[in-house]
Scaffold this motif. Structure first.
Motif, PDB file in Angstrom:
ATOM      1  N   GLU A 201      -7.795   4.260   0.720  1.00  0.00           N
ATOM      2  CA  GLU A 201      -8.277   5.277  -0.211  1.00  0.00           C
ATOM      3  C   GLU A 201      -8.634   6.571   0.535  1.00  0.00           C
ATOM      4  OE1 GLU A 201      -8.534   1.303  -1.776  1.00  0.00           O
ATOM      5  OE2 GLU A 201      -9.413   2.205   0.027  1.00  0.00           O
TER       6      GLU A 201
ATOM      7  N   TRP B   9       0.788   4.258  -2.781  1.00  0.00           N
ATOM      8  CA  TRP B   9       0.638   5.685  -2.514  1.00  0.00           C
ATOM      9  C   TRP B   9       1.730   6.487  -3.222  1.00  0.00           C
ATOM     10  CZ3 TRP B   9      -0.170   4.500   3.350  1.00  0.00           C
ATOM     11  CH2 TRP B   9      -1.534   4.262   3.586  1.00  0.00           C
TER      12      TRP B   9
ATOM     13  N   GLN C 277       0.831  -1.210   0.000  1.00  0.00           N
ATOM     14  CA  GLN C 277       0.000   0.000   0.000  1.00  0.00           C
ATOM     15  C   GLN C 277       0.866   1.260   0.000  1.00  0.00           C
ATOM     16  OE1 GLN C 277      -3.537   0.192  -0.203  1.00  0.00           O
ATOM     17  NE2 GLN C 277      -2.754   2.215  -0.748  1.00  0.00           N
TER      18      GLN C 277
END
Length: 737
Positions: free
Chosen positions: A717, A554, A550
């Motif tokens: 998100e 990003w 993750q």
């Protein structure tokens, strides 16, 4: 027994010289030949005499016994001949072998009879046939001149002498067998003893004489009673009479244990195996005997070991179970108490197992001294002990005894130059009619588990609710297994901010369970069960990998670098593979090590041996941050600063919550900040919920924070959207939702 000339039968031939044909299987014939053990042996005087008498009786200058091997005829006894062997094939001896009858050959008829004996002009040979019908050679007479005839009387003589040869070979074979048997008996390690029908010893080997303490020759001719203890002699005589009269023996064919009598008067245990046979001199009985005193001593020691703990000498689990079964069967009531030492692991870890063992022995002595002889004190293993109160079913009795023991353990233990304050946790269960032993012990174990959960150094009696809690934990365990299989576990991220600027600089990855029926569950609902789950280490690997994935995503979306903090499972650290798995995840997702932080809780710090810190040290050298979570909440925190390769301290939310109203909390926060500065560590405060808390922490010099003021844990998100929005304004406005 022995065959005669099958080509020219003689009506006057002796019995046993019939015209039967021997078997033709040469392998069996050679086996019969070699069983005589004559070839290659020293000359046999008996055979030499028979050959000499045969030659003289038939008026021949030469005679021999020829034993035919696969390629050679061996002349094992001879007169008038210097040779030791002849070729097998093409010789008159072979004709005797193949025809199994008396063969008479003159040189005038056949030309040269023997290549190696050119002077021989006459040969007559009688076959040597075993009882099984195998022809193994011949008895031959030879002359240097031809003979016109070899009449029936001469043939009968030759056949009779051949029979004498076979008798001599049979005697020799029996003598060799007897010598081998006697040699074996004399050298045997076991005692061998033979008695006749009157009970008199007729044979014993040296091992028997040594076993029973008699000198050489001191047992033969004496009654067998010399090795039988007085109380057993009547039964021995009765059995001997029964066998002598043709009755069956109760001992023959069996291996049994008996008591024997030594010459010095002492008795000792033996293993005894007897055989019975009918011989020429009547009935015979033989025994194979060995001393089993060492076996008995070893068995007694094994029984001791099988029922007692080697370290403490207390009853062990096996004997405890036996006594509990007996109590539940006879009394129908019993109380089981399980006791566990508080903090014993720390003694072993800090001072070593030798000191720990001495402490366990001291505990065993103290426990035994505080209970009556009717109560069984046992050690189940490790630092777990057990008490059995047979026939007791009163909760008051169990509680009173537990109180006494807890009181006794208030006195410290002076052991190996140290003084230990050893606490106990005690759980008990009471069994009544129909109680199953293992269930009763399991109930006591549940009560012990509850005593530990309730703060240790206390006593708990089993209640049904404890079992219900176990069922609930078991159900949760199974649900977690299915959750892993169905990918129901997800990561949410709580922002971490720079207090002065309000910028999001990182996030803590927090585990959530998207339960199919109960909705999104926070860790409080399942984390304890998960940490004890067999899949804990693999879930830990997944958390690290998904957090790295993750963070890399990003970066790919253009977000500023965000440090991601991951909570470490103790099970993951104990695998020993933590460093290479974390580094592998960083490389797999092309994530700089500085963007990953591993958080270590105080529970892990307390349970971690120094060698398990090596993976954390390797990660620290690699550039991964190591944070100490909930710092300041435990007594081991200060010492842990020296052991752990730390980068950051996290001030526990409990101190932040009352930082404005509790002077002590404020001083603790100020002390932690000062300490961190001295150690060169960064600090982040958890649980910031108000602008006032934010302001106070900034005044004290805290640079980073985390809490509801800036945002709750959210999806990846949502965090990305928050970061893209710039500053977190929560500290200057109303509390964030």
């Amino acid at each position: 027994m022995f065959g005669a000339d099958s080509m020219i039968p003689s009506p006057s031939a002796p019995a046993g010289t019939d015209d039967r044909t021997a078997p033709t299987d040469d392998a069996e014939r050679l086996t019969a030949l070699r069983s005589c053990h004559v070839i290659g042996a020293a000359p046999d005087a008996g055979l030499e005499r028979i050959v000499a008498v045969t030659a003289a009786s038939l008026g021949m200058p030469m005679a021999w016994v020829s034993l035919v091997d696969d390629e050679v005829s061996w002349l094992v006894a001879r007169i008038g001949v210097d040779l030791h062997r002849l070729p097998r094939h093409g010789q008159p001896c072979e004709r005797v072998l193949t025809q199994s009858g008396i063969v008479v050959v003159n040189a005038d008829d056949e030309g040269l009879l023997f290549r190696d004996l050119p002077g021989v002009r006459f040969h007559a040979g009688a076959p040597l046939i075993t009882a099984e019908g195998h022809c193994i050679g011949s008895l031959g007479v030879l002359d240097t001149k031809p003979r016109d005839g070899f009449d029936d009387a001469e043939r009968s003589k030759l056949a009779a002498f051949a029979g004498l040869v076979m008798d001599r070979l049979e005697i020799r074979r029996a003598q060799l067998a007897n010598a081998a048997a006697i040699g074996f008996a004399q050298a045997a390690e076991y005692a061998l003893l033979v008695v006749d029908g009157t009970g008199t010893i007729t044979f014993c080997n040296p091992s028997a004489e040594a076993l029973f303490g008699h000198g050489a020759g001191g047992m033969v001719g004496r009654p067998a009673e010399i090795i039988i203890p007085e109380p057993l002699r009547a039964a021995h005589k009765a059995g001997l009479r029964r066998i002598a009269s043709g009755g069956a023996s109760h001992l023959a064919g069996r291996t049994i244990e008996l008591t024997a009598l030594h010459r010095d008067g002492r008795t000792f245990p033996i293993e005894f195996s007897m055989s019975i046979w009918q011989g020429p001199g009547g009935i015979g009985m033989g025994a194979v005997i060995r001393d089993i005193s060492e076996w008995r001593a070893r068995d007694a020691k094994l029984v001791q070991l099988a029922h007692h703990d080697k370290l403490t000498g207390l009853t062990n689990r096996a004997l405890f179970d036996e006594r509990l079964d007996a109590s539940l069967t006879t009394d129908q009531y019993a109380t089981v108490m399980l006791l566990d030492l508080d903090g014993f692991k720390e003694v072993n870890d800090s001072l070593g197992h030798a000191v720990g063992d001495v402490l366990l022995q001291a505990v065993a002595v103290r426990l035994s001294s505080w209970v009556t002889a009717q109560i069984t004190v046992a050690r189940f293993g490790g630092d777990e002990f057990a008490l059995l109160l047979p026939g007791r079913g009163s909760p008051l009795d169990a509680g009173a005894l537990a109180a006494q023991i807890l009181e006794a353990f208030q006195t410290p233990f002076p052991v190996a130059g140290h003084v230990f304050h050893v606490g106990l946790s005690i759980g008990a269960a009471i069994g009544g009619p129909g109680t199953v032993r293992d269930e009763l012990i399991a109930d006591a174990d549940l009560a012990l588990y509850q005593a530990k959960r309730d703060g240790r150094r206390c006593f708990r009696l089993f209640e049904q609710s404890m079992r219900n809690a176990v069922v609930a934990r078991r159900t949760l365990h199974d649900e977690l297994t299915r959750a892993v299989e169905r990918a129901e576990l997800v990561l949410h991220y709580q922002p971490q901010v720079e207090l002065d600027s309000g910028q999001v600089i990182g996030a803590e990855a927090l585990l959530r369970w998207q339960h199919p029926t109960r909705g999104l569950l926070l860790p409080a609902a399942f984390i304890d069960a998960l940490e004890a789950h067999p899949l804990a280490a693999s879930i830990g690997r997944w958390i690290v990998d998904d957090a790295c994935r993750q963070s890399a995503l990003w970066r790919a979306l253009g977000l500023p670098p965000l440090r991601v903090a991951v909570n470490l499972f103790g099970a993951h650290l104990r695998t020993g593979r933590l460093a290479r798995e974390v580094i592998g995840a960083l490389e797999r997702h092309a994530l700089p090590p500085s963007l990953l932080e591993i958080e270590v809780t105080e529970r892990i710090a307390l349970q971690t041996d120094d060698f398990l810190l090596d993976p954390l040290r390797e990660l620290h050298r690699h550039g991964v941050s190591i944070a100490f979570d909930d710092f300041g909440t435990g007594y081991a925190s200060l010492s842990s600063l020296k052991r752990f390769p730390l980068t950051r301290l996290k001030i526990d939310r409990g101190f932040v919550r009352d930082i404005l109203t509790d002077r002590h909390d404020a001083e603790i926060v100020r002390a932690v900040l000062g300490m961190a500065q001295s150690f060169g560590l960064d600090v982040i405060a958890e649980g910031i919920e108000t602008i006032e808390q934010d302001t106070m922490l900034r005044i004290m010099g805290c640079r980073e924070g985390q809490g509801y003021l800036y945002g709750r844990a959210m999806t990846a998100e949502a965090l990305a959207a928050l970061v893209m929005g710039g500053r977190v304004e929560g500290r200057r406005g109303p509390r964030a939702a």
